[in-house]
Design an enzyme around this catalytic site. Sequence first.
Site, PDB file in Angstrom:
ATOM      1  N   LYS A 171       0.848  -1.176   0.000  1.00 12.68           N
ATOM      2  CA  LYS A 171       0.000   0.000   0.000  1.00 12.68           C
ATOM      3  C   LYS A 171       0.892   1.236   0.000  1.00 12.68           C
ATOM      4  CE  LYS A 171      -4.205  -1.280  -0.271  1.00 12.68           C
ATOM      5  NZ  LYS A 171      -5.010  -0.859  -1.428  1.00 12.68           N
ATOM      6  N   ASP A 199       0.100  -0.236  -4.763  1.00 20.16           N
ATOM      7  CA  ASP A 199      -1.242   0.297  -5.000  1.00 20.16           C
ATOM      8  C   ASP A 199      -1.429   1.593  -4.235  1.00 20.16           C
ATOM      9  OD1 ASP A 199      -3.942   0.754  -5.339  1.00 20.16           O
ATOM     10  OD2 ASP A 199      -4.609  -1.050  -4.311  1.00 20.16           O
ATOM     11  N   GLU A 225      -0.526   0.088  -9.325  1.00 20.62           N
ATOM     12  CA  GLU A 225      -1.990   0.064  -9.425  1.00 20.62           C
ATOM     13  C   GLU A 225      -2.581   1.383  -8.933  1.00 20.62           C
ATOM     14  OE1 GLU A 225      -5.710  -2.240  -7.213  1.00 20.62           O
ATOM     15  OE2 GLU A 225      -3.836  -3.321  -7.552  1.00 20.62           O
ATOM     16  N   GLU A 251     -10.545  -1.196 -10.920  1.00 19.66           N
ATOM     17  CA  GLU A 251     -11.501  -1.679  -9.927  1.00 19.66           C
ATOM     18  C   GLU A 251     -12.679  -0.714  -9.776  1.00 19.66           C
ATOM     19  OE1 GLU A 251     -10.495  -0.782  -5.493  1.00 19.66           O
ATOM     20  OE2 GLU A 251      -8.579  -1.180  -6.483  1.00 19.66           O
ATOM     21  N   ASP A 274     -13.241  -5.798 -11.027  1.00 19.88           N
ATOM     22  CA  ASP A 274     -13.571  -6.646  -9.884  1.00 19.88           C
ATOM     23  C   ASP A 274     -14.844  -7.404 -10.208  1.00 19.88           C
ATOM     24  OD1 ASP A 274     -14.759  -7.500  -7.267  1.00 19.88           O
ATOM     25  OD2 ASP A 274     -12.960  -6.513  -6.497  1.00 19.88           O
ATOM     26  N   HIS A 301      -9.235  -7.453  -9.902  1.00 15.88           N
ATOM     27  CA  HIS A 301      -9.169  -6.987  -8.528  1.00 15.88           C
ATOM     28  C   HIS A 301     -10.021  -7.910  -7.665  1.00 15.88           C
ATOM     29  CE1 HIS A 301     -10.705  -4.503  -5.125  1.00 15.88           C
ATOM     30  NE2 HIS A 301      -9.469  -4.048  -5.101  1.00 15.88           N
ATOM     31  N   GLU A 334      -5.300 -11.916  -6.809  1.00 15.07           N
ATOM     32  CA  GLU A 334      -5.123 -11.069  -5.631  1.00 15.07           C
ATOM     33  C   GLU A 334      -5.729 -11.793  -4.437  1.00 15.07           C
ATOM     34  OE1 GLU A 334      -5.874  -6.537  -4.007  1.00 15.07           O
ATOM     35  OE2 GLU A 334      -6.815  -7.161  -5.882  1.00 15.07           O
TER      36      GLU A 334
END
Length: 381
Positions: A171, A199, A225, A251, A274, A301, A334
Site C-alpha cells: 500500500k 497500489d 496500481e 476496480e 472486480d 481486482h 489477488e
Amino acid sequence: MKIVNVIPHAISVPLQTPFYFSQGWVHARSSLIIEIQTDEGITGYGESLCHGLQSPHVAAAMIEHSLKPLLLGRSPFDVEVLWEEMYNLTRPYGQAGIAVNAISGVDIAIWDVIGRALNKPIHSLIGGAFRTEVTPYATGFYRTAVQSYPMASVDEAHTYLESGFEAFKLKIGFGVDEDIALIAAVRESVGPNVKILADANGAYDLATARKLVGETESLNIYLYEELLSPENLKGYKSLKSHSTPLIAAGEQVFGKMGFQPWLAERALDVIQPDLCSSGGITECKKIAALAQANHTQMIPHVWGSGVGIAASIQFIASLPSTPLSLNPTEPLLEFDQSSHPFRTDLIFDGIEMKNGKVQVPTKPGIGVEVNEEVIEKYKVN
C-alpha cells in the site's frame, strides 16, 4: 426452474484494530452476500463488493427495491437476458457505481445456482479452465496507529514470504518521499527476485505519479496500481507511455461500456475489473474478450469475502493468457491477507494456498459451500 426469492444479506463486523490507507480509515469489514432461492430447492450465493469505506446497505437497497422485482419468477438459465434487463432497468440512475455493483453480486449468485443445478463448477460453464491452479499475490500492508513504518511493512513482507507467497502488493499513496522510502526498504530486505506490486488507491495526480515511478525505477516494481483517480484516462495513457513497470487500474470502472474507452485508448497495461463490482461473471467475460481483442492483460481486482474470492478464482481459471504461448504470462490472483473477521469462516475455509499456489475448486457453482450461520451472526440488515 424459477427464482422465488432474492435476499441481500448485509454483513459488517467492527475491526479490533482499525487500519488506514490513502483514502481513509477502515473501521469494519463489510460485505453484501446475495442469496437466490429457486422453486427446486437450489440456492446460490454471490457477493457485491464493499470497498473499505462502503456501506453494504446501499447495494442491498438497490437489490431489494429495483432488481428483486424483476428477477422473481424468472429462470436463472436466462442469465444473460437477466443481466441486460437489470442494466437497462437501472440505466437512468446507474450505468456504473452501485447499480453495477449490485448487479454483479446477483449475477454471481445466478451462476452459482446454474452450476449447482448442473453439478458443474462455473468455469466449466463459461468455456473451461485454462489452468487448474493460480498464482496468488498477497494484498495487505494497510497501516495502523500502533505501528512504525516502514519497518512494520518490512516485517509483514517477510511474513508473506514465509507463508509461501512469491509476490505481494504494497500500500502506497502516503506521499512520494514516504512511498519511496517504503519501497526501497522492502526491496532491500526481500532481495531482487520477489515480485512487488504497489497500489496508491488513486492518491496522486499525473506529475506526482510520474515522479514516483521515475524515482523508483531502479527498485524493480512489477506493477503500479491506481496511481491516479479513475476519471483520469488521459493521465493514465501518458503515464503508461513513460513507465517501465506495468500500469494498472480498473476496480472503479464498470461494465463493458466503462472499459471500452480505456481499452480503445490503450491507456493501461493491465485492466483490473472486480468480478463483484464490475459486472459479475456475465459482464466480466465480455470485458475479458474486449481486453483480448485489444491485446491487454487482465488481472482481476479481488478484495471481498470468501464468496467473492471463490467466484473470482472460477473466473480467472477461464481467462486465456495474453497471448497464448509455450510460457505465457498467467493472470494472478489477488489474495487479500488483511484483517477480515469472516472471510474464511463464511466458506468453511474452502480456499487455501499450498506450495505457493491456489487450486481452482471443482465443486459445483462457485466451488465452495457457504456457512449460513456466519451470515446470520454478522448480518446488520
